[in-house]
Each structure stands twice: as C-alpha cells, then as structure tokens.
Design an enzyme around this catalytic site. Structure first.
Site, PDB file in Angstrom:
ATOM      1  N   TYR A   1      -1.629   0.169  10.689  1.00  0.00           N
ATOM      2  CA  TYR A   1      -1.701  -0.290   9.305  1.00  0.00           C
ATOM      3  C   TYR A   1      -0.412   0.049   8.559  1.00  0.00           C
ATOM      4  O   TYR A   1       0.111  -0.774   7.790  1.00  0.00           O
ATOM      5  CB  TYR A   1      -2.896   0.358   8.628  1.00  0.00           C
TER       6      TYR A   1
ATOM      7  N   SER B   1       0.866  -1.177   0.000  1.00  0.00           N
ATOM      8  CA  SER B   1       0.000   0.000   0.000  1.00  0.00           C
ATOM      9  C   SER B   1       0.893   1.213   0.000  1.00  0.00           C
ATOM     10  O   SER B   1       2.063   1.149   0.410  1.00  0.00           O
ATOM     11  CB  SER B   1      -0.887  -0.002   1.264  1.00  0.00           C
TER      12      SER B   1
END
Length: 254
Positions: free
Chosen positions: A152, A139
């Site tokens: 995250y 990501s």
C-alpha cells in the site's frame, strides 16, 4: 455532461466513504457532481439523494482501471472544473517476505494507474475550462512507511509522485494539482476490505482511538482546497486525527 454556468466536478470511488462524502460536499458547494464507481446501484442512490436535496448529481458506472471505458467517459466533457482522484484502497497487511504479488498489482492498478487514466483522459477538459483542479487522494502511507504496509505504501508513493510530477509538468497552464494525504480515517469499508472482511481485525485498527478522522472530515478538506481562489494552490495537505502523530505513533485510550 455540461451545465451552463455550473462548474462540474468528477469524483471517482464515489460509492462510499471519502468519495461519497466528497460528492455530497462539492454538490453543496455549487458543483454539478458526476459520481463514478463500479457499484452502479450505490452511486445512483447517492445521485438521487443529492438531487433530492436540491443540488446536482449524475451517476456513471466506471472502473478507473479500464482505460477504454475511461476514454469513452471522457468524451462527454468539453470543459471540467474538478477531478477528484479518490478511487483506491489497501489489500492485506503482510510483510514483504510473504506478501501476495496479486494484492500489490491490484493496489497499483487502482491507486496509481486508475489515477493516471482519469487524469490523462480529462486533462484536456480541465485545461479547456480555464480553471481546472486535479485532486489526488494519496495517504500518509505515501509519506512514511510502516511494517506490513509495503504494498500500500508503494502504491500511495506512486500516487504522490504522480501528483508532484504533474504539477511540475503543467505549470503555466490553468490547472492546479492538489494532493490530500489523510492519516487514520474510520470508514465503513477501508479496513474491512483490507483485511478481507475480517471485521474483528479491522476494528482493532481503531481500538482505543477516541476520534479518528471521518469521511466528512476529509471531504471538507478536499472541498476547502478546491474552493480556494484560482491563484491559490494547496500543493500538499496532510490531515491526521489529533491522536495520531505518525503512521506508527497513535495514542490509544486504555
């Protein structure tokens, strides 16, 4: 799970979103796709859809955080062309001071250890095939931090470093390692899961953004990278919508 003359691709987290879209596109590109996810009913329905379209797909219910189950799954393959490590996700958006350690643990287990389990278990088959590809879906969170995202971000940093290190360690073998790092992607579940079913809060993530990425956009990118000639390695491909300049800079229409 071998098919003479047909390259096999394993896609984790294939029950929805980017994983499901990637399975469809890899199947259309000529791969026999093995769909894995915990939700058996969803991957079975997707496999049926792909097969009905004239392509090849098999569903296998699997939790990538269960190493024993992963090792058993891997015994079915003598050779393998592609492994797409897509299973992952975010939980919560709390600051470091009040973040839930259980959320951090769960994110690390699926985003990092799940990728590790699958890659370790299937690397022999990828190597034996003579032209293997490991894809790690990281990501843009793995390349730049933001407030409320530390858990995250830490997990996706782990996935990114795993890909980078593996590439160094297996150079000279017939396996390439590709990292795809998507930015803002609007799917049915990602933000809703992150905010524990709060659909209003999830909708605010994309508020005013005319065209966030779709699952198909990312799947097309993955499929393109996997279908390059064997000597071509896409080490890292960052893909964002035009409206997103960084993790914290997004153009929103009034």
């Amino acid at each position: 799970m071998t098919a003479t003359g047909t390259p096999i691709a394993v896609v984790t987290g294939a029950s929805s979103g980017i994983g499901a879209a990637t399975a469809r596109q890899l199947a259309a590109a000529g791969y026999r796709v093995v769909l894995t996810a915990r939700r058996k009913d969803r991957i079975e329905a997707l496999a049926a859809e792909i097969n009905d379209a004239g392509h090849q797909a098999t569903a296998y219910a699997l939790d990538v955080t269960d190493r024993t189950a992963v090792d058993e799954f891997a015994t079915a393959f003598r050779t393998l062309a592609v492994l797409v490590n897509n299973a992952g996700g975010a939980l919560g958006a709390d600051p470091v001071a009040t973040g839930d350690p259980e959320d951090w643990r769960r994110m690390y287990e699926v985003n990092v250890l799940g990728t590790l389990h699958m890659t370790q278990a299937l690397l022999p088959a990828l190597t034996a095939g003579g032209d293997g590809t490991v894809v790690v879906l990281s990501s843009t969170a793995g390349h730049g931090t933001y407030e409320g995202g530390a858990g995250y971000v830490a997990a996706k940093n782990g996935a990114r470093v795993l890909a980078e290190t593996l590439r160094l360690e297996i150079v000279g073998t017939p396996v390439r390692v590709i990292e795809i790092a998507p930015g803002m992607v609007k799917t049915d579940e990602f933000a809703t899961t992150r905010f524990r079913g709060d659909t209003d809060r999830a909708a605010k993530v994309y508020a005013g953004v005319a065209d966030p990425l779709t699952a198909d956009d990312v799947a097309e990118t993955i499929t393109w990278a996997c279908t390059r000639p064997p000597h071509v390695n896409i080490d890292l491909l960052v893909v964002r919508p035009r409206a997103q300049a960084s993790n914290t800079k997004v153009h929103r229409e009034p």
